[in-house]
Design a protein around this motif. Structure first.
Motif, PDB file in Angstrom:
ATOM      1  N   ASP A 208       0.796  -1.079   0.048  1.00  0.00           N
ATOM      2  CA  ASP A 208      -0.064   0.132   0.039  1.00  0.00           C
ATOM      3  C   ASP A 208       0.838   1.455   0.044  1.00  0.00           C
ATOM      4  O   ASP A 208       1.984   1.308   0.404  1.00  0.00           O
ATOM      5  CB  ASP A 208      -0.999   0.084   1.147  1.00  0.00           C
ATOM      6  CG  ASP A 208      -2.239  -0.911   1.166  1.00  0.00           C
ATOM      7  OD1 ASP A 208      -2.538  -1.227   0.179  1.00  0.00           O
ATOM      8  OD2 ASP A 208      -2.786  -1.074   2.192  1.00  0.00           O
ATOM      9  N   ALA A 209       0.225   2.371  -0.374  1.00  0.00           N
ATOM     10  CA  ALA A 209       0.920   3.651  -0.096  1.00  0.00           C
ATOM     11  C   ALA A 209       2.265   3.932  -0.801  1.00  0.00           C
ATOM     12  O   ALA A 209       3.239   4.514  -0.109  1.00  0.00           O
ATOM     13  CB  ALA A 209       0.747   3.964   1.437  1.00  0.00           C
ATOM     14  N   VAL A 210       2.423   3.153  -1.877  1.00  0.00           N
ATOM     15  CA  VAL A 210       3.850   3.225  -2.538  1.00  0.00           C
ATOM     16  C   VAL A 210       3.992   4.885  -3.116  1.00  0.00           C
ATOM     17  O   VAL A 210       3.305   5.350  -3.558  1.00  0.00           O
ATOM     18  CB  VAL A 210       3.824   2.183  -3.485  1.00  0.00           C
ATOM     19  CG1 VAL A 210       5.203   2.339  -4.333  1.00  0.00           C
ATOM     20  CG2 VAL A 210       3.580   0.786  -3.134  1.00  0.00           C
ATOM     21  N   ARG A 211       5.198   5.176  -2.706  1.00  0.00           N
ATOM     22  CA  ARG A 211       5.516   6.412  -3.052  1.00  0.00           C
ATOM     23  C   ARG A 211       7.024   6.410  -3.530  1.00  0.00           C
ATOM     24  O   ARG A 211       7.960   5.861  -2.897  1.00  0.00           O
ATOM     25  CB  ARG A 211       5.504   7.580  -1.971  1.00  0.00           C
ATOM     26  CG  ARG A 211       5.163   8.803  -2.225  1.00  0.00           C
ATOM     27  CD  ARG A 211       4.805   9.948  -1.299  1.00  0.00           C
ATOM     28  NE  ARG A 211       4.481   9.338   0.159  1.00  0.00           N
ATOM     29  CZ  ARG A 211       5.174   9.692   1.090  1.00  0.00           C
ATOM     30  NH1 ARG A 211       6.020  10.649   1.361  1.00  0.00           N
ATOM     31  NH2 ARG A 211       4.621   9.248   2.487  1.00  0.00           N
ATOM     32  N   ILE A 212       7.150   6.876  -4.984  1.00  0.00           N
ATOM     33  CA  ILE A 212       8.333   6.768  -5.486  1.00  0.00           C
ATOM     34  C   ILE A 212       8.963   7.973  -6.118  1.00  0.00           C
ATOM     35  O   ILE A 212       8.164   8.666  -6.680  1.00  0.00           O
ATOM     36  CB  ILE A 212       8.478   5.796  -6.663  1.00  0.00           C
ATOM     37  CG1 ILE A 212       7.984   4.363  -6.339  1.00  0.00           C
ATOM     38  CG2 ILE A 212       9.804   5.492  -7.507  1.00  0.00           C
ATOM     39  CD1 ILE A 212       7.652   3.340  -7.469  1.00  0.00           C
ATOM     40  N   THR A 213      10.059   8.536  -5.519  1.00  0.00           N
ATOM     41  CA  THR A 213      10.696   9.588  -5.735  1.00  0.00           C
ATOM     42  C   THR A 213      11.921   9.531  -6.291  1.00  0.00           C
ATOM     43  O   THR A 213      12.896   8.923  -6.008  1.00  0.00           O
ATOM     44  CB  THR A 213      11.029  10.348  -4.554  1.00  0.00           C
ATOM     45  OG1 THR A 213       9.680  10.627  -3.750  1.00  0.00           O
ATOM     46  CG2 THR A 213      11.200  11.964  -4.866  1.00  0.00           C
TER      47      THR A 213
END
Ligand SMILES: C[S@@+](CC[C@H](N)C(=O)[O-])C[C@H]1O[C@@H](n2cnc3c(N)ncnc32)[C@H](O)[C@@H]1O
Length: 250
Positions: free
Chosen positions: A213-218
């Motif tokens: 869940d809530a995968v954030r890739i920067t």
């Protein structure tokens, strides 16, 4: 003269390399890292790490309410000691015996820090029970494995995190200046002067985490220690879903 560079740029004198290479096309990484850690690295957590770690800790339960945290590829323990200094209990693992020895030496200067350093190869099953940790993090230490090993590692990370627990990691990205240099071992994976790196792109990170869940890739750039050229980095945060369920492995 052959001059190996690892730790993203620092040259290793050839004399240190005796016995490092094995006879396969993938050189032993342990000897290389032991040689690198024979010298003290990074007297303090550099700003990039501190920013990364602070943003991560903000997502976790408060120290007194949290289960322990796990760090993979902890090097000489600077980040783990910083995290312990914020009140968390940390288990920190590294392949290199020299790194663990240095980390334990650094620990002596932090009386009361709740940190345990262990030598362990991330490619092997983690020596912990299921749902043991509120958080797992790793800074520049999850991009050394082939695709099938990487996928197995992420299954392990899912296993040891409690449901709702948070994973944060930073890896070399395909925008890194070293991308494509050396011998290709697999797509996006190269061996350069004995140093193996598997560069991530967004799609690969998202695929590894498709049941999270809530995968954030920067995407970002950053200097590792005293390296002159900026590294291309991918910083990723994901949460193990709260509902029970096995992670997909295909
Ligand atoms: C670029 S350094 C980063 C160290 C530390 N996280 C930091 O930011 O300073 C990569 C670290 O990963 C460790 N490492 C490399 N391969 C590993 C493996 N298979 N299992 C565990 N640690 C590994 C190395 O020994 C080294 O300490």
């Amino acid at each position: 003269m052959l001059m190996l560079a690892c730790g993203d740029g620092t040259p290793i004198p050839p004399g240190l390399l005796t016995g490092i290479m094995d006879m396969t096309s993938v050189p032993s990484q342990r000897g290389l890292w032991d040689a690198w850690h024979a010298h003290a690295r990074g007297a303090d957590a550099e700003p990039v790490h501190r920013e990364f770690i602070d943003r991560y800790l903000f997502l976790l339960p408060r120290p007194g309410e949290a289960r322990p945290l796990l760090e993979l590829g902890c090097g000489q323990g600077h980040d783990a000691l910083y995290v312990a200094g914020r009140g968390y209990s940390v288990n920190a693992l590294d392949l290199s015996a020299a790194a663990v020895e240095r980390a334990n030496r650094n620990l002596e200067a932090h009386p009361g820090a709740d940190a345990v350093f262990l030598q362990h190869d991330t490619a092997m099953p983690l020596p912990f029970g299921g749902e043991a940790f509120d958080g797992v993090y790793s800074y520049l230490a999850l991009h050394y494995f082939d695709d099938s090993t990487t996928r197995a590692i992420f299954v392990e990370l899912h296993r040891v995190l409690r449901p709702g627990g948070t994973l944060a990691f930073c890896v070399k990205s395909v925008s890194d200046p070293l991308y494509g240099k050396g011998d290709m071992l697999e797509p996006d994976m190269y061996s350069l002067n004995g140093h193996v790196r598997h560069f991530f792109d967004r799609r690969y990170a998202a695929d590894l985490l498709r049941s999270w869940d809530a995968v954030r890739i920067t995407e970002s750039q950053g200097h590792y220690l005293d390296s002159a050229a900026p590294s291309g980095l991918l910083q990723v945060i994901a949460r193990r879903p709260s509902s029970a369920g096995a992670v997909a492995t295909d």
